[in-house]
Scaffold this motif. Structure first.
Motif, PDB file in Angstrom:
ATOM      1  N   ASP A 505       0.815  -1.212   0.000  1.00  0.00           N
ATOM      2  CA  ASP A 505       0.000   0.000   0.000  1.00  0.00           C
ATOM      3  C   ASP A 505       0.852   1.267   0.000  1.00  0.00           C
ATOM      4  O   ASP A 505       0.352   2.343  -0.325  1.00  0.00           O
ATOM      5  CB  ASP A 505      -0.932   0.010   1.223  1.00  0.00           C
ATOM      6  CG  ASP A 505      -1.899  -1.167   1.197  1.00  0.00           C
ATOM      7  OD1 ASP A 505      -2.201  -1.639   0.083  1.00  0.00           O
ATOM      8  OD2 ASP A 505      -2.335  -1.601   2.281  1.00  0.00           O
ATOM      9  N   THR A 507       3.457   3.223  -1.731  1.00  0.00           N
ATOM     10  CA  THR A 507       4.080   3.283  -3.049  1.00  0.00           C
ATOM     11  C   THR A 507       5.209   4.311  -3.066  1.00  0.00           C
ATOM     12  O   THR A 507       5.459   5.024  -2.088  1.00  0.00           O
ATOM     13  CB  THR A 507       3.031   3.641  -4.115  1.00  0.00           C
ATOM     14  OG1 THR A 507       2.487   4.933  -3.815  1.00  0.00           O
ATOM     15  CG2 THR A 507       1.912   2.610  -4.133  1.00  0.00           C
ATOM     16  N   GLN A 508       5.878   4.387  -4.209  1.00  0.00           N
ATOM     17  CA  GLN A 508       6.949   5.356  -4.374  1.00  0.00           C
ATOM     18  C   GLN A 508       6.422   6.785  -4.353  1.00  0.00           C
ATOM     19  O   GLN A 508       7.063   7.683  -3.811  1.00  0.00           O
ATOM     20  CB  GLN A 508       7.675   5.099  -5.700  1.00  0.00           C
ATOM     21  CG  GLN A 508       8.373   3.750  -5.782  1.00  0.00           C
ATOM     22  CD  GLN A 508       9.129   3.572  -7.083  1.00  0.00           C
ATOM     23  OE1 GLN A 508       9.169   4.473  -7.908  1.00  0.00           O
ATOM     24  NE2 GLN A 508       9.717   2.404  -7.262  1.00  0.00           N
TER      25      GLN A 508
END
Length: 693
Positions: A505, A507-508
């Motif tokens: 869940d 993210t980058q």
């Protein structure tokens, strides 16, 4: 065009290709062979004489990575309309990937080798070109006279008088990476390389296959081996007061095993054009003439050591003192002699005037042939965040030593690189820890931090590498970002180790937004700082860093037109008028840019100071309008003169009487209008005489 790299003899494959090639004479030829890059210098003259083409060279590892990339791109374009267009695009991509800058054949490359504590780094600092090293010029003589202790997070406990250059210490094994710079001695310039110390244990790790037991030592000797293979002249140093040790004897035998570039070209007809790598032995730490004056003195064993060195097969040793600068005249004569020999070997013109002053503009950021200035990029961060791994991933080679041990990098290693045809000077720096966690008894880490801060001061863009696994910015990282902003550099944040984030869940993009928010809370002027999420170990998203860096450099070096600035100022003042200052209305009359790199602007006002709140409003609006993100926008205030600066207040002479000729004429005209008849001449003089009788 590509040559078949499976041929055992590269020149024969090139000759066969050049005879069958029917393309234009100015076509670009790329050659490859399985040996080292240094061997290209043997084939350049013959290739250039037969084909008169532009020749570039690359190793087998680079060849495989390039062809793999091109094949992937070409397979994706199979459905193109024209085969010629895809073929031209294929070779255009091939040319864009081959952007590494190799050494010119006429440049002499000198490597300094020897055992630990032999004085290699001291000699490196002695003969390096001070004009080409920007970091050296940062250290002024006034600051060296009275070194002060710094108590900040980025300071140092042990003030040192050492200038910029390789770190020098009495601790064995201080130098780890190979460091290159422009050397200058006398009127001759060359490429100078400093290496790590060599001993019997490290040589055994290189050939015994037990490199996994001590990976750091193995990488150090590999870097030294690469420097020796790429060099034209090796300066082998040893401590003359210690003499010939077992380690030094092993180094001599090891250098004999390293083949010269000419040994691989056995079929060459002209033996005079073969270039042989030479080894010169230097006997260091011989200050003065006392060691050679009296044979029965306590230093008489030095003569025995020198005579013993002469039997090793590399000639007689040259006595020098790297710390005091003695014996450099002999080194200068040797380097100048080998430079002329190399030019003769490659059929180049020998001009002594070209050697003098050659380094003045070589490494000052003048850039490539197209005139573009070189981008100075500094990689900063805490220890063990992946700075060296990021450098190796960008260069696609093991240029610097990288590992899991904290504090592995010490010297600031500068590498000349070309990205997509644009010159870049990439600098890998040591990890910066706060002073409370450093070893107070060892000054090596303090010197490494000082070297990293000097690299930041001369950089155009500073990349702050973060550990994405922590998910929060540390106070030390915020201190580094603050130092970058105060120095006026452009900041780019690289969120490394994104492959360690297990949570799907998170993210980058989420991490990049969190980093921007933390930086903005601490430094409002750094809001919307560019953040690139990547993994330097796997190479994921590493290619996204350089476009962001060049964009940051272009915005940082932008020059804005004065008319555009004043139109922006007029619109901003209309939206929010300036407040009152000490009961007087604040008037901002004019704005102009007085400096770039970093961007600095001057506001002409009727007061000395502008309220901080309104100055922040101007800065924020300026960043939004001109996209000056990730850097400090410097707005200076200048109070305008209270009087008209163009009004001439000087008293003009010309005529007699009170007020001058102009006012006298006006007075006569007024009296004529009042009385109706002109004034008699001399009446005023007679009246004054009668008054004082």
């Amino acid at each position: 065009k590509r040559l078949n790299h499976h041929h055992h003899h590269p020149f024969s494959s090139f000759q066969q290709f050049s005879t069958n090639h029917e393309g234009p004479s100015d076509s670009l030829v790329y050659c490859c062979w399985p040996n080292t890059l240094r061997e290209k210098q043997l084939l350049v003259p013959k290739m250039m004489s037969q084909s008169k083409n532009n020749v570039n060279f690359f190793s087998r590892q680079q060849y495989r990575s390039i062809t793999t990339t091109i094949d992937k791109d070409s397979n994706s374009d199979k459905d193109s309309d024209s085969d010629s267009d895809s073929e031209s695009a294929k070779y255009s991509d091939f040319e864009n990937i081959l952007t590494s800058q190799f050494d010119k054949p006429d440049e002499l490359k000198v490597a300094i080798l020897g055992p630990s504590n032999a004085g290699k780094s001291t000699l490196f600092n002695r003969i390096m070109c001070k004009d080409s090293n920007k970091a050296y010029r940062l250290t002024s003589e006034k600051s060296l006279r009275r070194p002060k202790r710094s108590h900040g997070r980025l300071g140092n406990n042990n003030p040192s008088r050492q200038n910029a250059g390789a770190i020098v210490s009495s601790t064995p094994g201080t130098t780890r990476d190979r460091r290159e710079c422009i050397g200058r001695i006398g009127g001759t310039t060359f490429t100078l390389v400093d290496t790590a110390g060599v001993d019997r244990d490290r040589i055994s790790l290189l050939y015994s296959g037990k490199g996994n037991t001590d990976p750091m030592e193995t990488k150090m000797i590999q870097q030294t081996l690469e420097a020796a293979k790429q060099s034209d002249l090796i300066l082998l140093m040893f401590d003359a007061k210690v003499g010939i040790t077992a380690d030094f004897a092993d180094i001599v035998n090891w250098l004999r095993k390293i083949k010269s570039p000419s040994n691989n070209n056995k079929n060459s007809d002209d033996h005079n054009n073969q270039w042989q790598r030479q080894v010169v032995i230097l006997a260091n730490k011989l200050e003065g003439d006392g060691w050679a004056g009296n044979y029965y003195s306590s230093d008489s064993h030095v003569m025995d050591h020198l005579s013993e060195v002469s039997r090793l097969g590399f000639g007689e040793a040259i006595p020098i003192s790297a710390e005091h600068g003695e014996g450099l005249a002999d080194i200068a004569a040797i380097i100048e002699e080998f430079t002329k020999k190399k030019k003769q070997c490659f059929g180049l013109d020998i001009d002594d005037n070209d050697l003098k002053g050659k380094s003045k503009g070589k490494d000052k950021g003048k850039g490539d042939k197209n005139g573009e200035k070189s981008l100075h990029l500094a990689i900063l961060g805490r220890q063990n965040v992946g700075k060296s791994t990021l450098v190796n991933s960008l260069l696609k080679q093991d240029r610097v030593i990288a590992g899991s041990m904290p504090g592995l990098t010490r010297d600031a290693i500068s590498v000349n690189w070309s990205w997509m045809g644009r010159p870049v000077q990439l600098v890998d720096t040591a990890g910066i820890r706060r002073m409370a966690k450093r070893d107070q008894s060892d000054e090596i880490e303090d010197l490494a931090v000082r070297d990293a801060m000097r690299a930041m001061k001369i950089a155009d863009v500073a990349v702050l590498v973060l550990d994405a696994e922590a998910r929060l910015l540390q106070r030390q990282e915020l201190a580094i970002a603050d130092a970058v902003v105060r120095e006026g550099r452009s900041l780019v944040v690289a969120a490394n180790k994104m492959d360690l984030l297990i949570d799907a869940d998170y993210t980058q993009e989420d991490y990049a937004a969190a980093v921007r928010k933390q930086i903005e809370l601490r430094f409002p002027m750094l809001r919307s700082t560019p953040v690139v999420s990547m993994s330097s170990l796997t190479g994921e998203s590493v290619e996204d860093l350089m476009p962001v860096v060049f964009n940051a450099r272009d915005r940082w070096a932008k020059v804005i037109n004065t008319g555009l600035l004043n139109r922006w100022l007029r619109d901003v003042i209309e939206i929010k008028p300036p407040p009152l200052v000490q009961g007087r209305p604040l008037k901002i009359k004019y704005v102009m840019q007085v400096k770039g790199r970093p961007p600095t602007f001057l506001l002409f006002c009727n007061v000395d100071q502008i309220p901080v709140s309104y100055l922040r409003y101007l800065t924020r609006n300026f960043q939004d309008t001109f996209e000056m993100y990730g850097m400090e926008v410097r707005l200076s205030i200048k109070k305008s003169a209270s009087e008209n600066p163009y009004h001439d207040n000087t008293i003009k002479r010309g005529g007699s009487g009170l007020g001058g000729s102009t006012f006298r004429k006006k007075r006569l005209i007024a009296e004529l209008k009042a009385s109706g008849k002109p004034k008699r001449k001399g009446s005023r003089r007679r009246t004054n005489r009668a008054r004082y009788r």
